[in-house]
Design a protein around this motif. Structure first.
Motif, PDB file in Angstrom:
ATOM      1  N   GLY A   1     -30.946   1.785  22.254  1.00 21.79           N
ATOM      2  CA  GLY A   1     -30.819   3.153  22.170  1.00 21.79           C
ATOM      3  C   GLY A   1     -31.803   3.794  23.456  1.00 21.79           C
ATOM      4  O   GLY A   1     -31.179   4.928  23.767  1.00 21.79           O
ATOM      5  N   GLU A   2     -32.809   3.467  23.732  1.00 20.49           N
ATOM      6  CA  GLU A   2     -33.666   3.866  24.887  1.00 20.49           C
ATOM      7  C   GLU A   2     -32.859   4.050  26.245  1.00 20.49           C
ATOM      8  O   GLU A   2     -32.683   5.080  26.911  1.00 20.49           O
ATOM      9  N   ASP A   3     -32.031   2.803  26.416  1.00 21.06           N
ATOM     10  CA  ASP A   3     -31.394   2.894  27.673  1.00 21.06           C
ATOM     11  C   ASP A   3     -30.332   3.738  27.898  1.00 21.06           C
ATOM     12  O   ASP A   3     -30.288   4.426  28.625  1.00 21.06           O
ATOM     13  N   ILE A   4     -29.629   4.187  26.524  1.00 14.26           N
ATOM     14  CA  ILE A   4     -28.380   5.114  26.568  1.00 14.26           C
ATOM     15  C   ILE A   4     -29.121   6.365  26.652  1.00 14.26           C
ATOM     16  O   ILE A   4     -28.455   7.225  27.564  1.00 14.26           O
ATOM     17  N   LEU A   5     -30.074   6.720  26.083  1.00 16.02           N
ATOM     18  CA  LEU A   5     -30.876   7.911  26.212  1.00 16.02           C
ATOM     19  C   LEU A   5     -31.393   8.286  27.635  1.00 16.02           C
ATOM     20  O   LEU A   5     -31.032   9.385  28.118  1.00 16.02           O
ATOM     21  N   HIS A   6     -31.714   7.118  28.335  1.00 13.97           N
ATOM     22  CA  HIS A   6     -32.347   7.381  29.646  1.00 13.97           C
ATOM     23  C   HIS A   6     -31.189   7.802  30.576  1.00 13.97           C
ATOM     24  O   HIS A   6     -31.217   8.450  31.405  1.00 13.97           O
ATOM     25  N   ALA A   7     -29.923   7.124  30.429  1.00 13.46           N
ATOM     26  CA  ALA A   7     -28.746   7.209  31.143  1.00 13.46           C
ATOM     27  C   ALA A   7     -28.254   8.448  31.039  1.00 13.46           C
ATOM     28  O   ALA A   7     -27.855   9.041  31.850  1.00 13.46           O
ATOM     29  N   VAL A   8     -27.971   8.916  29.740  1.00 16.54           N
ATOM     30  CA  VAL A   8     -27.611  10.565  29.341  1.00 16.54           C
ATOM     31  C   VAL A   8     -28.422  11.431  30.045  1.00 16.54           C
ATOM     32  O   VAL A   8     -28.150  12.232  30.638  1.00 16.54           O
ATOM     33  N   ARG A   9     -29.746  11.110  29.990  1.00 17.49           N
ATOM     34  CA  ARG A   9     -30.591  12.218  30.523  1.00 17.49           C
ATOM     35  C   ARG A   9     -30.306  12.361  32.354  1.00 17.49           C
ATOM     36  O   ARG A   9     -30.554  13.335  32.848  1.00 17.49           O
ATOM     37  N   GLU A  10     -30.405  11.126  32.753  1.00 22.78           N
ATOM     38  CA  GLU A  10     -30.169  10.931  34.195  1.00 22.78           C
ATOM     39  C   GLU A  10     -28.754  11.626  34.737  1.00 22.78           C
ATOM     40  O   GLU A  10     -28.717  12.408  35.555  1.00 22.78           O
ATOM     41  N   ILE A  11     -27.601  11.421  33.859  1.00 22.86           N
ATOM     42  CA  ILE A  11     -26.244  12.019  34.383  1.00 22.86           C
ATOM     43  C   ILE A  11     -26.670  13.505  34.262  1.00 22.86           C
ATOM     44  O   ILE A  11     -26.005  14.341  34.808  1.00 22.86           O
ATOM     45  N   ALA A  12     -27.196  13.880  32.929  1.00 17.28           N
ATOM     46  CA  ALA A  12     -27.174  15.233  32.620  1.00 17.28           C
ATOM     47  C   ALA A  12     -27.980  15.904  33.960  1.00 17.28           C
ATOM     48  O   ALA A  12     -27.815  17.168  34.302  1.00 17.28           O
TER      49      ALA A  12
END
Length: 201
Positions: A105-116
């Motif tokens: 989950g943390e990986d997904i959140l990190h990726a979403v934030r980077e892309i945003a």
């Protein structure tokens, strides 16, 4: 707030990703769907970060990425299929990030934030595929890894490679696992073919 959506046809995984996103203080969860057409029906305004599975019913693979990108959204692919062909195909179709379903989950959140934030995000293991396509495999491998690959291509067993290089079998297997991670080739015949293609023999 970051607006995020989910397109995933596996019910349990879809619910899990939606929960991870909705629990984050800085993310506003938008449409959650099992297909690209289903997501499109929601009429989500452009700018959403969409967590997208590749293997969907109907519109699938790179076509699914392209369709969601054409709606004005930023795509993060999270897929159980994370071979070189899938990664390069998705990135070429406009995906801003790619994770395998081994990501937590943390990986997904990190990726979403980077892309945003306007960046791209690909997990380190999968990033090697992109380097691969641009620079060639030879430059990705250390001298010792190339030596192991060369001996494997010559038909040597793990024990033979260990003896030839004066290292343990365990170390040989560690090198082989790193080679597999860097190149995306898993089976010995694939690694042998790679060594021949790259002149590592």
């Amino acid at each position: 707030m970051i607006r995020a959506g989910v397109i995933e046809d596996h019910p349990l995984y879809r619910a899990a990703v939606a929960r991870v996103l909705s629990d984050a203080d800085d993310i506003d969860l938008g449409p959650v769907s099992d297909s690209v057409p289903g997501f499109a029906v929601a009429g989500e305004p452009a700018g959403c970060v969409v967590v997208l599975d590749l293997k969907l019913r109907g519109v699938t693979d790179a076509a699914a990425v392209h369709k969601v990108v054409s709606m004005g959204h930023k795509v993060l692919v999270v897929s159980a299929h994370a071979g070189q062909e899938e990664v390069l195909g998705a990135i070429s179709a406009g995906a801003r990030g790619y994770l395998s379903k081994a990501a937590d989950g943390e990986d997904i959140l990190h990726a979403v934030r980077e892309i945003a934030a306007g960046n791209t995000y690909v997990s380190p293991t999968l990033a090697s595929f992109l380097l691969n396509s641009a620079r060639g495999v030879r430059s990705l491998l250390s001298e010792r890894e190339r030596q192991v690959l060369s001996l494997l291509a010559a038909g040597e067993r793990d024990a033979d490679i260990a003896e030839a290089m004066a290292i343990s079998v365990r170390t040989v297997r560690s090198y082989l696992e790193r080679i597999r991670d860097k190149t995306g080739r898993r089976r010995r015949p694939e690694l042998t073919r790679l060594a021949i293609e790259e002149g590592i023999t």
